[in-house]
Design an enzyme around this catalytic site. Sequence first.
Site, PDB file in Angstrom:
ATOM      1  N   ASP A 216     -34.800  49.279  29.176  1.00  0.00           N
ATOM      2  CA  ASP A 216     -34.986  48.585  27.906  1.00  0.00           C
ATOM      3  C   ASP A 216     -33.836  47.638  27.602  1.00  0.00           C
ATOM      4  O   ASP A 216     -33.971  46.730  26.777  1.00  0.00           O
ATOM      5  CB  ASP A 216     -35.089  49.595  26.760  1.00  0.00           C
ATOM      6  CG  ASP A 216     -36.397  50.356  26.777  1.00  0.00           C
ATOM      7  OD1 ASP A 216     -36.855  50.696  27.874  1.00  0.00           O
ATOM      8  OD2 ASP A 216     -36.953  50.624  25.699  1.00  0.00           O
ATOM      9  N   CYS A 217     -32.697  47.870  28.237  1.00  0.00           N
ATOM     10  CA  CYS A 217     -31.528  47.050  27.975  1.00  0.00           C
ATOM     11  C   CYS A 217     -31.348  45.935  29.005  1.00  0.00           C
ATOM     12  O   CYS A 217     -30.421  45.135  28.895  1.00  0.00           O
ATOM     13  CB  CYS A 217     -30.283  47.929  27.944  1.00  0.00           C
ATOM     14  SG  CYS A 217     -30.326  49.180  26.646  1.00  0.00           S
TER      15      CYS A 217
END
Length: 392
Positions: free
Chosen positions: A162-163
Amino acid sequence: VGAGPAGLTAARYLANYGATVIRVETSKRPCTMRISAPYKDDKPGLDRSGYFNHFNANIFSLALNMEHPRALEVAKRLVAESDVVMENFTPGVMERWGLGYEELKKVKPDIIKLRQSGFGSWGSYAQQPAFGMILAAMAGLPNFIGWPDRGPLPVGVSAYTDCISPRFAAAALIAALDYRNKTGKGQLLDLSQFETTLYFIIPAILEYISSGREPSRIGNSCPYAVPHSVYPCKGDDRWCTIAVFSDEQWANLCQLIGRAEYIDDPQFDTFLNRKRNEGEIDRLISGWTINFTSEEVMNQMQSAGVPAGVVKNAADIYDDPQLRQRNLFWALNHPDMGLFTHLGQGFELSKTPAQARMPSPRLGEHTEYVCTKILGMTDQEFVELVGAGVFE
């Protein structure tokens, strides 16, 4: 629109530099981030999650229950006032609500839609729900974490993928906005979190393509350096990383720890010999580092021309003077959490610096403002929709 750090991180880049970003969410099915620990003072609540609040500074919250038959009308009015629609649902969710890209273009022809699903909107995996830890595994990351004689280890931060995706998303979005400003045309951006993560293991993919070999887990060691590991220091769970890449650095290290005789010792006089005796070198260095704090080890090593760095824990990072001087931590007053520290931006723009304008929102906190001030609803219309249960 959508849950998790993937969509919010990309949106937050823009919000921190002045864009108006409106998060659409509902109390009927709260974002998993809102119900994820850690909570401020260990007291659970939809507006008390440290995880959620970290990612949502400078962002407005509009409560909108998309299962309500009149919610689509409100959503389309919001689209008409927007430049970009962002979402990271499993493909098909937005379409079922009547908010697919083709429908959005009917509302606003030059709209830009950014999708960040787990695997992209087409392909064999497209309909699989995406979770950070599963995506990291499918992208192969755990295979490179651990030791040769043990199994793979998960990435320390479960939502690691997600990052990664938001960095690609933000660049693609800026390009799309530039294109729209020049041509008047919007477009659909379709990102796959799975695919963007693969860029972090490119060396392994290239090795397989070129030689057919699978890279093995190597723990803390490095093919091009020895010693290369983390070493125990004085104190509770304190460590320092040391990495030696040259004969000169090895000689400097030996002088520093009082073992000058090892410089020309046949076991350690060349890189290959040191590599063969890496375990013995690690034991030697550990016996020296344990007598000093991690900061003392780092400072002494660096002064001697040997690369070294403290393995910092959360408290170290929070109090780090470099990060404090560069204004990375934003302390903002939150109605439910009190003074709460958000993480700012890791890059500076000289003419338009990032600013901490407001703390993360309570669920639906800005519903009235968005509807009446941005969408132009009359008070009577807004009250009617509230009474009908649209804003939940």
